[in-house]
Design an enzyme around this catalytic site. Structure first.
Site, PDB file in Angstrom:
ATOM      1  N   HIS A 182      -9.437   4.831   1.818  1.00 51.51           N
ATOM      2  CA  HIS A 182      -9.596   5.912   0.145  1.00 51.51           C
ATOM      3  C   HIS A 182      -8.143   5.973  -0.601  1.00 51.51           C
ATOM      4  O   HIS A 182      -8.342   6.815  -0.766  1.00 51.51           O
ATOM      5  CB  HIS A 182     -10.554   7.416   0.768  1.00 51.51           C
ATOM      6  CG  HIS A 182     -11.703   7.118   1.856  1.00 51.51           C
ATOM      7  ND1 HIS A 182     -12.304   6.916   0.844  1.00 51.51           N
ATOM      8  CD2 HIS A 182     -11.711   6.752   3.276  1.00 51.51           C
ATOM      9  CE1 HIS A 182     -12.936   6.524   1.522  1.00 51.51           C
ATOM     10  NE2 HIS A 182     -12.808   6.623   3.099  1.00 51.51           N
ATOM     11  N   ARG A 183      -7.121   5.515  -0.114  1.00 51.26           N
ATOM     12  CA  ARG A 183      -5.504   6.017  -0.476  1.00 51.26           C
ATOM     13  C   ARG A 183      -6.338   5.699  -1.905  1.00 51.26           C
ATOM     14  O   ARG A 183      -5.395   6.171  -2.909  1.00 51.26           O
ATOM     15  CB  ARG A 183      -4.286   5.283  -0.170  1.00 51.26           C
ATOM     16  CG  ARG A 183      -3.342   5.620  -0.503  1.00 51.26           C
ATOM     17  CD  ARG A 183      -1.875   5.314  -0.115  1.00 51.26           C
ATOM     18  NE  ARG A 183      -2.018   4.353   0.801  1.00 51.26           N
ATOM     19  CZ  ARG A 183      -1.767   5.018   2.073  1.00 51.26           C
ATOM     20  NH1 ARG A 183      -0.887   6.608   2.166  1.00 51.26           N
ATOM     21  NH2 ARG A 183      -1.813   4.560   3.508  1.00 51.26           N
ATOM     22  N   ALA A 184      -7.118   5.176  -2.736  1.00 47.77           N
ATOM     23  CA  ALA A 184      -6.427   4.136  -4.101  1.00 47.77           C
ATOM     24  C   ALA A 184      -7.167   5.010  -4.840  1.00 47.77           C
ATOM     25  O   ALA A 184      -6.710   5.542  -5.698  1.00 47.77           O
ATOM     26  CB  ALA A 184      -7.623   3.132  -4.506  1.00 47.77           C
ATOM     27  N   ASP A 192       0.673  -1.422   0.150  1.00 46.90           N
ATOM     28  CA  ASP A 192      -0.135  -0.108   0.077  1.00 46.90           C
ATOM     29  C   ASP A 192       1.043   1.645  -0.373  1.00 46.90           C
ATOM     30  O   ASP A 192       0.635   2.142  -0.479  1.00 46.90           O
ATOM     31  CB  ASP A 192      -0.807  -0.039   1.319  1.00 46.90           C
ATOM     32  CG  ASP A 192      -1.702   0.714   1.223  1.00 46.90           C
ATOM     33  OD1 ASP A 192      -2.195   1.982   1.707  1.00 46.90           O
ATOM     34  OD2 ASP A 192      -2.484   0.994  -0.229  1.00 46.90           O
TER      35      ASP A 192
END
Lengths: 630, 333
Positions: free
Chosen positions: B255-257, B168
């Site tokens: 919500h990083r995507a 990630d």
């Protein structure tokens, strides 16, 4: 040509030796060809090959680095070195740190050898992956930062049977493979024997001879020969693109180029590609043959319908190049379609023509993630086991690496002695270092295969979950077989140990045929398995944290234990063999951390209760082949 | 004496063949460091290391700060210079993380074979990458240093995958494959052998042209980076909604995507010289941002991007449908 050291004429050179010298000569010309693996090399030869190579590149053979199964990270990259008394008197130190072995600036050692690639330690295999083919390398350890441009030539030896178990990522760094099993095959004449006794450089009747004087090499101020489109396409075809790794294209292309350079040619020709392919055991496809002559322009015949797919390839991005194939009849001596045009280099023996790239074959079974430190599950106790591959900081007193700890503390002695003069070496908790170990198997599996119950039953599916467990846990394997064809003794079981389920003997055992009306020494087999497990669980260097005992049998052991031990049947036996098996099985109850399972053939017509009796005696379960374990 | 000639220049970035996606991912990461670095995942012999190094050479004129496999903690975090310590002098030596993050902008920390690193080094990098603060409390030193760096890593999946926490940390993941056919393999072979004949002191016309292409590409990327720094190419609400919808459909955690997708799409638009961030930019970067963030397959392995995934993305980047009056929603009412 006489040996440079003794003036004696070398012994007659056998074909393998000639191929070896040719490949080494190419590596002299261009080290970027890549690492070389000598398959089934006779023991003791590798250092001599490396010395030959060193002399050819005018390097000191004393700088050859030998890497093996016991090398740790500090052995490879960093070492403490003694400072001078003068520097100590001037306020310097008697203890210095120097990059070593592989990290020697400016270009590393000239040659590095690995006498047994299959048994090289983890730091060694990681080093090969990092350094081989790299333009630049760095080491950052223990306060040292070293950067250099590696120009090391890598040579390794490996048994053919072990190649398929090695990491493909590691093997890719050795794109040149040569089978040399017959390097020592020729018998000695008395004169050759006496010559070898007097001269260490003469290994035997297939001695290499002195390094050749390369003509027209880049060292003589001439550039590398050019390779035209036809030869480049031939290289790609010979390697077997796209299935084969791209690094092999480059290796074969460079090898062909080196052969052209050695021959004084300014251009790589197809004969060089054929020779290079033959050297490494690659077969150029039959439909690609040498042209009528070797003109400057290759003839361009119409494309063949068998290769219509090639015409669908996209145009090269630079707009150049042709996609036409080159064909024409051979003119050199030999049959068309065969590489008998290799007049200067003998064709390798048939067994070496294919299969040097074992990682491509369907039987290849490399260990998963073998270039990573294996994850080990440990119980509450921490055991010091496994090969030492380095050191790491610790807060515990177990398995301390004394030297690493002392060296860490040595850095601060002057400062610490300011506040505590006159004391010996002062060690703080932050200095403590423990051994980092590669680790051995801490799980085990013992499999008892009773071939007499097998008949037409395929037990592979039933065993798959346990074999899968053994693979993922990297378990040590004990295999006990009984009732099979051609045993060592009809009244006893055969046993062997393997490091992992990837051992080829495991597959052979699973597919072995049952004997005809063979006795079933089940009690003896169980006894062997339990004894082996007991040793591993209690006393082994790899003290086992968990283990399985898997018994594949219908429970109808008809050989009493005493008969197996004595090696003869006493007479009519009745149920004695079955009772002995149950008695022996009870010994498994005393083994902690060992789980037992009995796998019985489905649909037993006679004595269906015996597997359950056996499982009860073992303190285990019977595998339900229909619905899972019960 | 070594007989082979040794080129003294790095393989030109523009000479890399067949790895356009990898190259574009590196460029996006440079133009928008907030994207968070690139993980290049592929089989052996796919020019992963060559491309990453060539890119760094093109951008900065030097090899990137490299974290080697056998690095020790003191060299990663920093420590006292050993020779000076032995003389009772304390001279601090910067660690690799600090070296990578020492420049004016985020630097590159290059990790070759990142999946072979020891877990404890991985943990150190994770901590620093997530907080942006390098805490050094060892050997009597007590330092807190702000660092900004992006991680560029390469790995061969045959040797095992990364832990999800480290996966990630990489903004983008690029899956590279071997050259598809004989034509491409031939081109690669021809180009490499040509490069090995080059002499840096008197480069051929081809090499000079390649180096000139690299300079031009650097100029384009630098200009793109400046555009983003000046606040250009702000994404519209429509783009933000589409990115969120795509991430939701792929059921990625956190919500990083979508943040990475939008930043990467913005960078891509800047590189391409566009005036707006378009749905097409989102579609292009979606695989790079999502592949390593969705749930693994039933056997625990990472699912590769598939044509079915492309169909899902294409639904979300399709033009907006007309409203019931026949007018487009933006024009209605």
């Amino acid at each position: 040509m006489a040996s440079p050291d003794t003036g004696r004429a070398p012994a007659a050179v056998n074909p393998s030796a000639e191929r070896v010298t040719t490949i080494l000569s190419c590596v002299v010309v261009d080290r970027r060809i890549g690492g070389v693996i000598f398959i089934d090399l006779p023991p003791g030869w590798l250092i001599h090959l490396a010395s030959w190579l060193c002399r050819a590149i005018a390097a000191d053979p004393a700088r050859i680095v030998t890497l093996g199964s016991a090398d740790s990270e500090d052995d490879l990259w960093w070492r403490p070195a003694a400072g001078s008394a003068e520097s100590a008197a001037e306020g310097g130190s008697r203890l210095l740190h120097r990059p070593c072995r592989l990290a020697e600036p400016p270009h590393g050692p000239p040659v590095a050898i690995i006498p047994d690639l299959a048994r090289a330690s983890l730091p060694v295999t990681q080093a090969v992956v990092s350094l081989s083919g790299a333009d630049t390398a760095v080491v950052d350890r223990h306060g040292q930062h070293v950067k250099w441009e590696p120009r090391t030539r890598w040579l390794a030896a490996c048994a053919r049977a072990d190649l398929g178990r090695l990491s493909p990522h590691l093997l890719d760094r050795f794109p040149v493979r040569i089978d040399v099993a017959d390097l020592d095959a020729a018998s000695w004449s008395p004169e050759e024997f006496r010559a070898a006794l007097a001269d260490d450089h003469l290994m035997g009747p297939s001695s290499l001879g002195p390094p050749p004087q390369p003509a027209g090499t880049p060292a003589a101020g001439r550039p590398f020969p050019s390779m035209g489109e036809a030869c480049a396409r031939l290289v790609v075809k010979a390697v077997g693109a796209p299935a084969a790794p791209a690094r092999r294209d480059l290796a074969l292309g460079r090898l062909a180029r080196a052969l052209a350079a050695l021959g004084g040619s300014e251009e790589v020709r197809q004969v060089h590609v054929h020779r290079a392919a033959a050297l490494v055991g690659l077969a150029v496809p039959d439909d690609v043959v040498l042209p009528q002559s070797e003109p400057a322009q290759d003839p361009v015949p119409p494309p063949d319908k068998d290769h219509a797919g090639d015409q669908e390839s996209p145009e090269p991005s630079n707009g150049g190049g042709s996609r036409d194939r080159v064909r024409g009849p051979m003119t050199t001596a030999g049959e068309p379609g065969r590489f008998s045009a290799l007049k200067d280099v003998p064709a390798p023996p048939t067994s070496a023509v294919t299969g040097n790239y074992a990682e491509d074959g369907p039987e290849a079974l490399p260990e998963f993630a073998s270039l990573r430190r294996p994850w080990q599950w440990r119980g509450k106790r921490r055991a010091a086991r496994g090969l030492i591959v380095g050191s790491e900081a610790t807060r515990e007193m177990a398995d301390l690496s004394i030297m690493s700890t002392v060296l860490e503390a040595a850095k601060y002695q002057r400062i610490r002695h300011v506040s505590a003069p006159g004391r010996g070496i002062v060690i703080y908790g932050a200095d403590l270092r423990r051994n980092r170990r590669q680790g051995g198997p801490d799980t085990a599996i013992a499999i008892v295969l009773d071939h007499t119950c097998r008949r037409k039953w395929d037990w592979t599916d039933a065993l798959t979950p346990y074999l899968g467990w053994a693979y993922t846990q990297r378990a040590a394997v004990t295999m006990v077989e009984l009732g099979h064809r051609d045993p060592a003794s009809d009244l006893r079981a055969d046993v062997y140990r393997a490091d992992s389920v990837l051992d080829r003997r495991i597959a052979a055992s699973l597919s072995r045929s049952p004997g005809r009306a063979s006795p079933s020494p089940l009690a003896y087999g169980l006894d062997l398995a339990i004894q082996h497990l007991r040793r591993q669980v209690r006393y082994g260097a790899a003290s086992t944290d968990q283990a399985w005992l898997v018994v594949v049998s219908d429970g109808r052991g008809n050989v009493p234990l005493e008969a197996s031990l004595r090696g003869q049947l006493p007479g009519p036996i009745g149920r004695e063999g079955i009772d002995d098996a149950l008695t022996v099985a009870a010994g498994a109850l005393s083994l902690s951390r060992v789980r037992s399972v009995v796998i019985a053939p489905p649909g037993l017509a006679y004595y269906p209760e015996l597997p359950f009796d056996l499982a009860k005696a073992l303190g285990g379960i019977v595998a339900d082949l229909a619905d899972g374990e019960i | 004496m070594d007989n082979a000639p040794e080129p003294t220049t790095v393989f030109p970035y523009s000479w890399v063949i067949g790895q356009e996606t990898m190259q574009r991912a590196l460029e996006i990461s440079y133009v928008s460091p907030a994207v968070g670095g690139v993980l290049i995942r592929g089989q052996r012999g796919t020019a992963k290391s060559t491309t990453a190094r060539a890119f760094a050479q093109m951008i900065s004129g030097d090899f990137p700060v490299t974290l080697p496999i056998g690095a020790t903690d003191d060299r990663v975090l920093g420590g006292w210079r050993v020779e000076d310590l032995l003389k009772s002098e304390t001279t601090w030596q910067r660690g690799l993380i600090e070296e990578a993050g020492a420049g004016d902008g985020p630097g590159m920390l290059y990790i070759d074979e990142v999946n072979l690193l020891d877990d404890h080094l991985v943990n150190i990098i994770l901590d620093v990458a997530s907080t942006g603060i390098l805490l050094v409390q060892r050997d009597g030193a007590d330092k807190s240093i702000q660092v900004r760096f992006v991680i560029v890593g390469t790995m061969n999946p045959e040797e095992g995958n990364l832990r999800p926490q480290l996966l990630d940390r990489f903004g983008l993941l690029v899956e590279v494959e071997s050259a598809a056919g004989e034509q491409e393999r031939y081109e690669i072979l021809r180009r490499v052998l040509q490069f090995e004949k080059e002499d840096a002191k008197s480069p051929s016309g081809d090499l000079a042209a390649g180096l000139s292409s690299d300079e031009e590409r650097k100029r384009v990327l630098t200009q793109a980076r400046r555009r983003l720094a000046d606040g250009e190419l702000e994404p519209s609400d429509d783009i933000l909604r589409r990115a969120a919808d795509i991430a939701a459909e792929f059921k990625v955690e956190g919500h990083r995507a979508e943040l990475v997708m939008v930043r990467a799409a913005r960078a891509l638009a800047a590189i391409d010289g566009d005036s707006d961030v378009l749905p097409e930019h989102l579609a292009w970067v979606a695989p790079l941002a999502l592949t390593h963030r969705r749930s693994p397959s039933g056997n625990g392995t990472m699912q590769s991007w598939s044509p079915a995934d492309d169909i899902i993305v294409s639904r979300h980047v399709a033009p907006a449908e007309a409203g019931p009056t026949g007018a487009k929603p933006a024009e209605a009412g």
